[in-house]
Design an enzyme around this catalytic site. Sequence first.
Site, PDB file in Angstrom:
ATOM      1  N   GLY A  27      -6.891  -0.288   6.104  1.00 36.57           N
ATOM      2  CA  GLY A  27      -5.546  -0.795   6.327  1.00 36.57           C
ATOM      3  C   GLY A  27      -4.652   0.073   7.183  1.00 36.57           C
ATOM      4  O   GLY A  27      -5.064   0.661   8.190  1.00 36.57           O
ATOM      5  N   VAL A  54       0.685  -7.812   6.523  1.00 36.89           N
ATOM      6  CA  VAL A  54      -0.127  -7.146   7.541  1.00 36.89           C
ATOM      7  C   VAL A  54      -1.585  -7.544   7.332  1.00 36.89           C
ATOM      8  O   VAL A  54      -2.082  -7.573   6.196  1.00 36.89           O
ATOM      9  CB  VAL A  54       0.007  -5.614   7.446  1.00 36.89           C
ATOM     10  CG1 VAL A  54      -0.731  -4.940   8.603  1.00 36.89           C
ATOM     11  CG2 VAL A  54       1.476  -5.200   7.434  1.00 36.89           C
ATOM     12  N   TYR A 113       5.004  -4.196  -8.399  1.00 36.07           N
ATOM     13  CA  TYR A 113       4.688  -3.641  -7.081  1.00 36.07           C
ATOM     14  C   TYR A 113       5.975  -3.496  -6.266  1.00 36.07           C
ATOM     15  O   TYR A 113       6.217  -2.460  -5.631  1.00 36.07           O
ATOM     16  CB  TYR A 113       3.691  -4.541  -6.349  1.00 36.07           C
ATOM     17  CG  TYR A 113       3.348  -4.065  -4.954  1.00 36.07           C
ATOM     18  CD1 TYR A 113       2.365  -3.104  -4.756  1.00 36.07           C
ATOM     19  CD2 TYR A 113       4.014  -4.571  -3.832  1.00 36.07           C
ATOM     20  CE1 TYR A 113       2.055  -2.652  -3.465  1.00 36.07           C
ATOM     21  CE2 TYR A 113       3.709  -4.126  -2.557  1.00 36.07           C
ATOM     22  CZ  TYR A 113       2.728  -3.170  -2.379  1.00 36.07           C
ATOM     23  OH  TYR A 113       2.431  -2.721  -1.114  1.00 36.07           O
ATOM     24  N   LYS A 144       7.779  -0.016  -4.802  1.00 37.93           N
ATOM     25  CA  LYS A 144       8.113   0.144  -3.392  1.00 37.93           C
ATOM     26  C   LYS A 144       9.617   0.315  -3.184  1.00 37.93           C
ATOM     27  O   LYS A 144      10.055   0.986  -2.234  1.00 37.93           O
ATOM     28  CB  LYS A 144       7.579  -1.034  -2.586  1.00 37.93           C
ATOM     29  CG  LYS A 144       6.053  -1.090  -2.531  1.00 37.93           C
ATOM     30  CD  LYS A 144       5.458   0.202  -2.002  1.00 37.93           C
ATOM     31  CE  LYS A 144       3.957   0.119  -1.789  1.00 37.93           C
ATOM     32  NZ  LYS A 144       3.408   1.394  -1.239  1.00 37.93           N
TER      33      LYS A 144
END
Length: 257
Positions: free
Chosen positions: A12, A181, A148, A152
């Site tokens: 990634g 992404v 999550y 973040k």
Amino acid sequence: MGTALVTGATSGIGLEIAWQLAAARHHLVLVARTADRLEKIAHQIRSAAGVEVEVLPADLATAEGREVVAARLRGGGRPVGLLVNNAGFGLGQHLVGGDLAREERALEVMVRSVLVLSKVAAEAMVARGRGAVLNVSSMSAFTTMGTYAAHKAWVVTFTEALAGELEGTGVTATVLCPGLVRTEFHASAGLDATAWPDAAWVSVEKVAADALRAVRRGKVLVTPSLRYAAAGAVLRLAPRSLVRRMAGPATSGRAIT
């Protein structure tokens, strides 16, 4: 030519950042859990770019793994001029009814690891009078899409605070907030990528390039693509009740398989 340490470097965004740094003639220290995959990637980068590449197999969900990386940041080799805290993973579950051990592991990797490694790296860099920390967050930081997003959001606030603390030291802190992404991230989390339209995705090459450009300029927050930058601004200004309705767990839950 400096040295950069990249966590989550075998796939990634972390892998693409490593390649772009190598192309710019930076030496690398690559961190991930899987030694075999690290060695394979290190060999490929050495052969293609002609830079030195160290590998550090470490599980950042553990205190022992974090200390392996912290020790390298303190010394024991070429000084690290750029720390990239990229390691992380999607949970692919809701909190209620989900696996608590997975939630705790995510907290260790995406919060505690960022805290510990940023502190150690920043202290070493301040002593030398130069350096940079790049922490990878997410557009989800501005939403309420589960734990999550909460992790973040912490990364964003933490990095902005760190940047303020580092003013005048010659050391900078940058937080990257990408949107969707094209990487292995969603498949690894068991998320259905088709839940989002093709137009919503940004290439990993652009994300990495924008991140490194922001680091070079000493920019604190970077959101690749004008579309996501605008969306981030709207999310930050919108009433929280609206954000919860439009960008909450029900929205992200459509991708959980």
